[in-house]
Design a protein around this motif. Structure first.
Motif, PDB file in Angstrom:
ATOM      1  N   VAL A 126      91.522  24.450  12.459  1.00  0.00           N
ATOM      2  CA  VAL A 126      90.733  23.357  13.037  1.00  0.00           C
ATOM      3  C   VAL A 126      89.663  23.901  13.980  1.00  0.00           C
ATOM      4  CG1 VAL A 126      90.865  21.275  14.460  1.00  0.00           C
ATOM      5  CG2 VAL A 126      92.674  21.774  12.804  1.00  0.00           C
ATOM      6  N   LEU A 127      89.961  25.004  14.648  1.00  0.00           N
ATOM      7  CA  LEU A 127      89.046  25.587  15.628  1.00  0.00           C
ATOM      8  C   LEU A 127      88.171  26.677  15.028  1.00  0.00           C
ATOM      9  CD1 LEU A 127      91.609  25.953  18.554  1.00  0.00           C
ATOM     10  CD2 LEU A 127      90.032  24.057  18.143  1.00  0.00           C
ATOM     11  N   LEU A 128      88.158  26.807  13.718  1.00  0.00           N
ATOM     12  CA  LEU A 128      87.470  27.915  13.071  1.00  0.00           C
ATOM     13  C   LEU A 128      85.964  27.891  13.370  1.00  0.00           C
ATOM     14  CD1 LEU A 128      88.145  30.281  11.134  1.00  0.00           C
ATOM     15  CD2 LEU A 128      87.406  28.806   9.266  1.00  0.00           C
ATOM     16  N   VAL A 129      85.346  26.737  13.219  1.00  0.00           N
ATOM     17  CA  VAL A 129      83.893  26.640  13.408  1.00  0.00           C
ATOM     18  C   VAL A 129      83.507  26.879  14.863  1.00  0.00           C
ATOM     19  CG1 VAL A 129      81.881  25.128  13.209  1.00  0.00           C
ATOM     20  CG2 VAL A 129      83.653  25.082  11.443  1.00  0.00           C
ATOM     21  N   THR A 134      81.309  30.352  19.269  1.00  0.00           N
ATOM     22  CA  THR A 134      81.510  31.035  20.551  1.00  0.00           C
ATOM     23  C   THR A 134      81.351  32.544  20.400  1.00  0.00           C
ATOM     24  OG1 THR A 134      83.045  29.302  21.254  1.00  0.00           O
ATOM     25  CG2 THR A 134      83.105  31.378  22.464  1.00  0.00           C
ATOM     26  N   ILE A 135      81.954  33.105  19.350  1.00  0.00           N
ATOM     27  CA  ILE A 135      81.850  34.545  19.112  1.00  0.00           C
ATOM     28  C   ILE A 135      80.404  34.941  18.836  1.00  0.00           C
ATOM     29  CG2 ILE A 135      82.527  36.419  17.581  1.00  0.00           C
ATOM     30  CD1 ILE A 135      84.729  35.524  19.468  1.00  0.00           C
ATOM     31  N   ALA A 136      79.682  34.102  18.097  1.00  0.00           N
ATOM     32  CA  ALA A 136      78.279  34.399  17.799  1.00  0.00           C
ATOM     33  C   ALA A 136      77.428  34.390  19.064  1.00  0.00           C
ATOM     34  CB  ALA A 136      77.739  33.387  16.785  1.00  0.00           C
ATOM     35  N   LYS A 137      77.688  33.440  19.974  1.00  0.00           N
ATOM     36  CA  LYS A 137      76.936  33.406  21.235  1.00  0.00           C
ATOM     37  C   LYS A 137      77.216  34.629  22.094  1.00  0.00           C
ATOM     38  CE  LYS A 137      76.574  28.358  21.504  1.00  0.00           C
ATOM     39  NZ  LYS A 137      76.946  27.130  22.273  1.00  0.00           N
ATOM     40  N   PRO A 150      90.308  35.175  19.913  1.00  0.00           N
ATOM     41  CA  PRO A 150      90.939  33.834  19.959  1.00  0.00           C
ATOM     42  C   PRO A 150      92.462  33.866  20.098  1.00  0.00           C
ATOM     43  CG  PRO A 150      89.352  33.984  18.152  1.00  0.00           C
ATOM     44  CD  PRO A 150      89.582  35.377  18.646  1.00  0.00           C
ATOM     45  N   TYR A 151      93.075  35.043  19.935  1.00  0.00           N
ATOM     46  CA  TYR A 151      94.538  35.130  19.964  1.00  0.00           C
ATOM     47  C   TYR A 151      95.055  35.951  21.139  1.00  0.00           C
ATOM     48  CZ  TYR A 151      93.747  33.719  15.112  1.00  0.00           C
ATOM     49  OH  TYR A 151      93.336  33.058  13.982  1.00  0.00           O
ATOM     50  N   ASN A 213      97.179  37.689   8.619  1.00  0.00           N
ATOM     51  CA  ASN A 213      96.110  36.713   8.813  1.00  0.00           C
ATOM     52  C   ASN A 213      94.887  37.102   7.985  1.00  0.00           C
ATOM     53  OD1 ASN A 213      94.690  34.537   9.759  1.00  0.00           O
ATOM     54  ND2 ASN A 213      94.176  35.481  11.735  1.00  0.00           N
ATOM     55  N   LEU A 214      94.373  36.170   7.218  1.00  0.00           N
ATOM     56  CA  LEU A 214      93.254  36.455   6.317  1.00  0.00           C
ATOM     57  C   LEU A 214      92.009  35.642   6.645  1.00  0.00           C
ATOM     58  CD1 LEU A 214      91.955  37.626   3.728  1.00  0.00           C
ATOM     59  CD2 LEU A 214      93.052  35.771   2.463  1.00  0.00           C
ATOM     60  N   LEU A 215      92.157  34.338   6.912  1.00  0.00           N
ATOM     61  CA  LEU A 215      90.994  33.464   6.983  1.00  0.00           C
ATOM     62  C   LEU A 215      90.033  33.858   8.102  1.00  0.00           C
ATOM     63  CD1 LEU A 215      89.534  31.025   5.883  1.00  0.00           C
ATOM     64  CD2 LEU A 215      90.927  29.567   7.360  1.00  0.00           C
ATOM     65  N   TRP A 216      90.535  34.001   9.333  1.00  0.00           N
ATOM     66  CA  TRP A 216      89.639  34.311  10.440  1.00  0.00           C
ATOM     67  C   TRP A 216      88.988  35.691  10.292  1.00  0.00           C
ATOM     68  CZ3 TRP A 216      86.557  32.541  13.838  1.00  0.00           C
ATOM     69  CH2 TRP A 216      86.160  33.284  14.952  1.00  0.00           C
TER      70      TRP A 216
END
Length: 280
Positions: A126-129, A134-137, A150-151, A213-216
């Motif tokens: 849910v918080l992926l976007v 945030t990481i891009a900024k 994030p973890y 973990n794969l998606l992130w």
């Protein structure tokens, strides 16, 4: 007066107990069957993928081809660096937060702790976007730090350690205070040693989750130099080369072997720690 020794009485046969035992063995077999099949394919030539032959020759060629097909050395390094960074950060942050919730009284303590528990109900997807924005900024896209940021803290870790710290008698705090120990010294010398099995159990859970973990990592990384093992395995399912199940099985065994070995080594601490924490 010596105690009387009663003769050994055999356990009575129970139909439902037998059904339960049979069901457990059946589920265990169904769970391990895909793993056994993957082991079979990994150690045999590709032409034996679709048939089971006890006389089939054994080979390590699949492991060699898998290792040469991708920079596994770099993938392993990135994964170990990621896991170590996350685990160390979680141990520090979760320990301090759990100790505060367990032993300190402050305004809004219950509300803050409830907000921590609410995070357990939120799926990371849910918080992926928002996490990516945030990481891009911060300018950290395509870095190992971005995969772990994030973890760095864990609501589950805070809850688990808080439950453990609550079981420690407060008299130990008073004894440490009489000896001149401060809050941080009491935490490190009294609470942390008593919670070692909990740290082992939580460490296995955390490592297992972030190892798989794969998606992130797939979203936040772009180059081979920062990819972990889970993302690196995608090279074996390329539509141009087709799916080579023998090589995929060998690669999957290489990536999962550290987790299997770790669980086998610490399985007793893993089970006992959750029993001590009162979590089923």
């Amino acid at each position: 007066m010596s105690a009387m020794t009663l003769p050994h009485q055999p356990r009575e046969f129970s139909f439902w107990r037998a059904i339960e035992t049979f069901g457990c063995y059946l589920l265990g077999f169904l769970w391990i069957l895909p793993l056994l099949y993957a082991v079979w394919m990994a150690f045999h030539p590709p032409e034996y993928e679709a048939r089971f032959d006890l006389l089939a020759p054994l080979t390590l060629e699949n492991f060699t081809n898998a290792w040469n097909a991708a920079p596994f050395g770099r993938y392993f390094f990135n994964t170990f660096l990621l896991i170590s960074t996350i685990l160390i950060s979680q141990f520090i942050i979760c320990t301090l937060a759990a100790y505060a919730f367990a032993r300190y009284e402050f305004r809004g303590k219950t509300i803050v702790f409830m907000l921590v528990l609410v995070q357990l109900m939120i799926m990371p997807e849910v918080l992926l976007v928002e996490n990516y924005r945030t990481i891009a900024k911060l300018g950290l896209v395509d870095t190992v730090v971005a995969m772990g940021l994030p973890y760095m803290a864990s609501a589950f870790g805070i809850f688990l350690l808080r439950q453990t710290f609550l079981t420690v008698p407060k008299e130990l705090d008073d004894a440490a205070r009489v000896e001149g120990a401060g809050a941080l010294t009491t935490l490190l010398k009294v609470y942390v040693p008593l919670a070692k099995p909990i740290y082992v159990a939580y460490g296995l859970v955390s490592v297992s989750y972030h190892w798989n973990n794969l998606l992130w990592p797939l979203v936040i990384t772009n180059s081979v130099s920062t990819r972990p093992l889970t993302v690196g395995l995608q090279v074996f399912s390329s539509p141009d080369q087709g799916v080579q199940w023998s090589i995929i099985s060998a690669a999957a065994l290489m990536t999962s072997a550290p987790l299997l070995i770790g669980f086998l080594l610490f399985q007793r601490q893993f089970v006992q720690s959750f029993m001590r924490a009162g979590i089923k």
